[in-house]
Scaffold this active site. Structure first.
Site, PDB file in Angstrom:
ATOM      1  N   ARG A   1      -3.881  14.496  16.026  1.00 46.95           N
ATOM      2  CA  ARG A   1      -3.479  14.409  17.441  1.00 46.95           C
ATOM      3  C   ARG A   1      -2.750  15.678  17.879  1.00 46.95           C
ATOM      4  O   ARG A   1      -3.006  16.225  18.948  1.00 46.95           O
ATOM      5  CB  ARG A   1      -2.583  13.193  17.672  1.00 46.95           C
ATOM      6  CG  ARG A   1      -3.350  11.912  17.801  1.00 46.95           C
ATOM      7  CD  ARG A   1      -2.449  10.724  17.684  1.00 46.95           C
ATOM      8  NE  ARG A   1      -1.870  10.658  16.344  1.00 46.95           N
ATOM      9  CZ  ARG A   1      -1.335   9.583  15.798  1.00 46.95           C
ATOM     10  NH1 ARG A   1      -1.264   8.474  16.487  1.00 46.95           N
ATOM     11  NH2 ARG A   1      -0.853   9.600  14.581  1.00 46.95           N
TER      12      ARG A   1
ATOM     13  N   HIS B   1     -10.816   5.564  -1.560  1.00 46.74           N
ATOM     14  CA  HIS B   1     -10.986   4.832  -0.290  1.00 46.74           C
ATOM     15  C   HIS B   1     -12.018   3.710  -0.407  1.00 46.74           C
ATOM     16  O   HIS B   1     -12.606   3.288   0.602  1.00 46.74           O
ATOM     17  CB  HIS B   1     -11.477   5.759   0.852  1.00 46.74           C
ATOM     18  CG  HIS B   1     -10.471   6.752   1.331  1.00 46.74           C
ATOM     19  ND1 HIS B   1     -10.832   7.999   1.763  1.00 46.74           N
ATOM     20  CD2 HIS B   1      -9.136   6.692   1.445  1.00 46.74           C
ATOM     21  CE1 HIS B   1      -9.754   8.666   2.128  1.00 46.74           C
ATOM     22  NE2 HIS B   1      -8.704   7.893   1.938  1.00 46.74           N
TER      23      HIS B   1
ATOM     24  N   GLY C   1      -9.353   9.739   8.086  1.00 48.18           N
ATOM     25  CA  GLY C   1      -7.942   9.543   8.415  1.00 48.18           C
ATOM     26  C   GLY C   1      -7.194  10.773   7.965  1.00 48.18           C
ATOM     27  O   GLY C   1      -7.743  11.880   7.973  1.00 48.18           O
ATOM     28  N   ASN C   2      -5.959  10.591   7.553  1.00 49.78           N
ATOM     29  CA  ASN C   2      -5.214  11.720   7.010  1.00 49.78           C
ATOM     30  C   ASN C   2      -5.917  12.223   5.744  1.00 49.78           C
ATOM     31  O   ASN C   2      -6.122  13.406   5.545  1.00 49.78           O
ATOM     32  CB  ASN C   2      -3.780  11.267   6.736  1.00 49.78           C
ATOM     33  CG  ASN C   2      -2.918  12.444   6.426  1.00 49.78           C
ATOM     34  OD1 ASN C   2      -3.146  13.541   6.924  1.00 49.78           O
ATOM     35  ND2 ASN C   2      -1.964  12.247   5.549  1.00 49.78           N
TER      36      ASN C   2
ATOM     37  N   ARG D   1      -4.933  18.384   2.448  1.00 57.40           N
ATOM     38  CA  ARG D   1      -5.733  18.721   1.254  1.00 57.40           C
ATOM     39  C   ARG D   1      -6.895  19.626   1.618  1.00 57.40           C
ATOM     40  O   ARG D   1      -7.528  19.430   2.663  1.00 57.40           O
ATOM     41  CB  ARG D   1      -6.254  17.435   0.605  1.00 57.40           C
ATOM     42  CG  ARG D   1      -5.214  16.718  -0.227  1.00 57.40           C
ATOM     43  CD  ARG D   1      -5.682  15.357  -0.663  1.00 57.40           C
ATOM     44  NE  ARG D   1      -5.136  14.324   0.190  1.00 57.40           N
ATOM     45  CZ  ARG D   1      -5.501  13.047   0.161  1.00 57.40           C
ATOM     46  NH1 ARG D   1      -6.416  12.648  -0.694  1.00 57.40           N
ATOM     47  NH2 ARG D   1      -4.940  12.168   0.955  1.00 57.40           N
TER      48      ARG D   1
ATOM     49  N   ASN E   1       0.874  -1.176   0.000  1.00 55.90           N
ATOM     50  CA  ASN E   1       0.000   0.000   0.000  1.00 55.90           C
ATOM     51  C   ASN E   1       0.914   1.231   0.000  1.00 55.90           C
ATOM     52  O   ASN E   1       1.400   1.660   1.041  1.00 55.90           O
ATOM     53  CB  ASN E   1      -0.874  -0.070   1.263  1.00 55.90           C
ATOM     54  CG  ASN E   1      -1.870   1.064   1.361  1.00 55.90           C
ATOM     55  OD1 ASN E   1      -1.761   2.059   0.656  1.00 55.90           O
ATOM     56  ND2 ASN E   1      -2.837   0.920   2.253  1.00 55.90           N
TER      57      ASN E   1
ATOM     58  N   GLY F   1      -8.037   6.447  11.020  1.00 58.36           N
ATOM     59  CA  GLY F   1      -7.319   6.995  12.190  1.00 58.36           C
ATOM     60  C   GLY F   1      -8.153   7.874  13.106  1.00 58.36           C
ATOM     61  O   GLY F   1      -8.223   7.623  14.317  1.00 58.36           O
TER      62      GLY F   1
ATOM     63  N   GLU G   1      -7.705  -2.435   5.446  1.00 59.48           N
ATOM     64  CA  GLU G   1      -7.557  -2.425   3.993  1.00 59.48           C
ATOM     65  C   GLU G   1      -6.639  -3.544   3.529  1.00 59.48           C
ATOM     66  O   GLU G   1      -6.859  -4.144   2.483  1.00 59.48           O
ATOM     67  CB  GLU G   1      -6.973  -1.077   3.538  1.00 59.48           C
ATOM     68  CG  GLU G   1      -7.976   0.045   3.577  1.00 59.48           C
ATOM     69  CD  GLU G   1      -7.401   1.347   3.046  1.00 59.48           C
ATOM     70  OE1 GLU G   1      -6.698   2.018   3.816  1.00 59.48           O
ATOM     71  OE2 GLU G   1      -7.633   1.672   1.884  1.00 59.48           O
TER      72      GLU G   1
ATOM     73  N   ARG H   1      -2.312  -1.854  -3.641  1.00 55.68           N
ATOM     74  CA  ARG H   1      -3.430  -0.908  -3.548  1.00 55.68           C
ATOM     75  C   ARG H   1      -3.163   0.247  -4.516  1.00 55.68           C
ATOM     76  O   ARG H   1      -2.105   0.864  -4.484  1.00 55.68           O
ATOM     77  CB  ARG H   1      -3.520  -0.367  -2.133  1.00 55.68           C
ATOM     78  CG  ARG H   1      -4.567   0.711  -2.000  1.00 55.68           C
ATOM     79  CD  ARG H   1      -4.114   1.768  -1.045  1.00 55.68           C
ATOM     80  NE  ARG H   1      -5.138   2.771  -0.846  1.00 55.68           N
ATOM     81  CZ  ARG H   1      -4.875   3.963  -0.318  1.00 55.68           C
ATOM     82  NH1 ARG H   1      -3.662   4.283   0.038  1.00 55.68           N
ATOM     83  NH2 ARG H   1      -5.839   4.828  -0.167  1.00 55.68           N
TER      84      ARG H   1
END
Ligand code: AMP
Length: 405
Positions: free
Chosen positions: A286, A181, A211-212, A242, A7, A332, A388, A92
């Site tokens: 975080r 995704h 997630g990110n 983004r 990935n 995440g 994934e 992926r």
């Protein structure tokens, strides 16, 4: 079947070695911050998964993969002693355009089509392509499969995937919404159906991969009917770096005002915006939560904007569905941040998505799939751990097994 899952991201590499028969993972690798001075790789083997850290400064994502293969051959802890023991590779791939509506064996024809898809995911596809090259060289004869993030969204109807642009842009350049995704949304939907104890084909779900990168999908009867990412993974939610959806006129305005080139604009929208752009300090949720807890106003604004945009997207997909049984949180942020989940669902109770604050906060349940809404919430809220890699391994196994038939 022993499958190496690869990935490759723009600055990361996730890889696992998976025995698909028993769903057993025997190696995990995560290379992060590739291309920066902090680039490093962690590789670990079953049964203890004690991480060994390797320096990856100065390496590309494909070179990290080369290093991983070396370690897998040399390390006494490794379950294999030679690369020929790997039966297949599952790659992926973020963007498969209109060429790929399902997983595909990577042959000369697929490679030619893959190269046409590169500009659809400029951060991701080139890294994956370089990894495929590296694997063809080091594992000649081992079947490689491409599992596409876009494939799950091939069921979107034209009203969802078309842009209101002159038709010729679709006809000549295939400019349309593809989503991304997909592997994660498909997996999350299935996991939620298992949790709810009902067949996926009977359910209306809104799956949130936060997630990110981030995207939200309306999954009706097991099929994607709309999703927030578009022609590229830049559309939709505000993400780590983004921008997500903005007024497109802003792009030409900035280009004119500051004389920016196309590449510079790409860089601003893909790597300098989103949570990083607003907080000014980090793209990592975080860090931003921590900064906000210390009174950092820009961090607080970034979180407010993030939450608000997720809420509006969930509301939009609620409207797109004929019924909604559950909202599913994954990746995440979706899996791990009880605080953000609470902020998101605080604004959605009037739509019938009522969080149980205690279930939401229950630390002991981190990592386990669970329902976090109150018992009589009209719409359930689920948290599921995305996997994934396992999904890619299974799709690879399916395709390679069929080859032998
Ligand atoms: P992913 O792309 O799925 O690996 O998700 C990465 C994002 O999840 C980063 O923004 C992380 O900061 C965020 N994340 C991971 N764990 C937590 C957590 N406990 N609380 C808040 N955000 C988290």
């Amino acid at each position: 079947m022993l499958v190496l899952v690869v990935n490759a991201g723009s600055s990361s590499l996730k890889s696992q070695l998976i025995e698909t028969d028993g769903k057993v993972v025997s190696m995990k690798c995560l290379a992060e911050k590739v291309g920066t001075d902090e680039a490093c790789m962690n590789i670990s083997f079953a049964p203890d998964f004690q991480k060994v850290r390797y320096n990856a400064v100065g390496m590309t994502v494909a070179q990290c993969l080369g290093k991983l293969l070396d370690v897998m051959v040399d390390d006494p802890e490794s379950p294999i002693s030679g690369l020929s023991q790997i039966d297949a590779v599952g790659n992926r791939i973020v963007a498969g355009g209109e060429y790929f509506t399902k997983a595909s064996l990577i042959d000369a024809d697929a490679r030619a089509k893959l190269s046409l898809c590169e500009e659809l995911a400029p951060l991701h596809n080139p890294a994956a392509d370089a990894c495929i090259d590296m694997l063809m060289e080091l594992l000649p004869g081992t079947p490689q499969v491409a599992v596409f993030d876009t494939a799950f969204h091939a069921t979107m109807p034209p009203k969802a995937y078309m842009y209101p642009l002159p038709m010729r842009y679709y006809e000549e350049y295939h400019i349309r919404r593809y989503g991304a995704h997909g592997t994660s949304h498909r997996y999350a939907a299935q996991q939620a159906a298992n949790l709810l104890g009902r067949p996926l084909r009977d359910l209306g779900l809104i799956t949130c991969h936060l997630g990110n990168g981030g995207s939200i999908t309306a999954v009706n009867h097991g099929k994607s009917i709309d999703t927030s990412m578009g022609f590229t993974p830049l559309e939709g939610l505000m993400m780590g770096t983004r921008s997500g959806s903005i007024d497109p006129a802003i792009i030409t305005y900035i280009m004119r005002r500051e004389g920016k080139t196309f590449d510079e604009m790409d860089e601003i929208l893909n790597r300098e915006s989103g949570i990083l752009g607003i907080s000014g300090t980090s793209s990592d949720m975080r860090d931003v939560l921590e900064a906000a807890s210390k009174g950092d106003e820009r961090a607080e604004l970034a979180i407010d904007m993030y939450v608000y945009r997720v809420q509006k997207a969930i509301g939009g997909y609620y409207a797109a569905m004929t019924r909604t049984d559950a909202v599913v949180m994954t990746a995440g942020i979706g899996e791990n941040s009880a605080d953000l989940r609470e902020r998101i669902f605080e604004g959605l109770a009037h739509m019938g998505m009522i969080l149980d604050k205690e279930r939401n906060q229950f630390e002991g349940a981190v990592g386990a799939n669970r329902i976090i809404s109150i018992d009589d919430s009209p719409i359930r809220i689920c948290v599921v751990t995305t996997d994934e890699e396992m999904r890619i391994a299974r799709e690879t196994d399916n395709l390679v097994s069929q080859m032998g038939d």
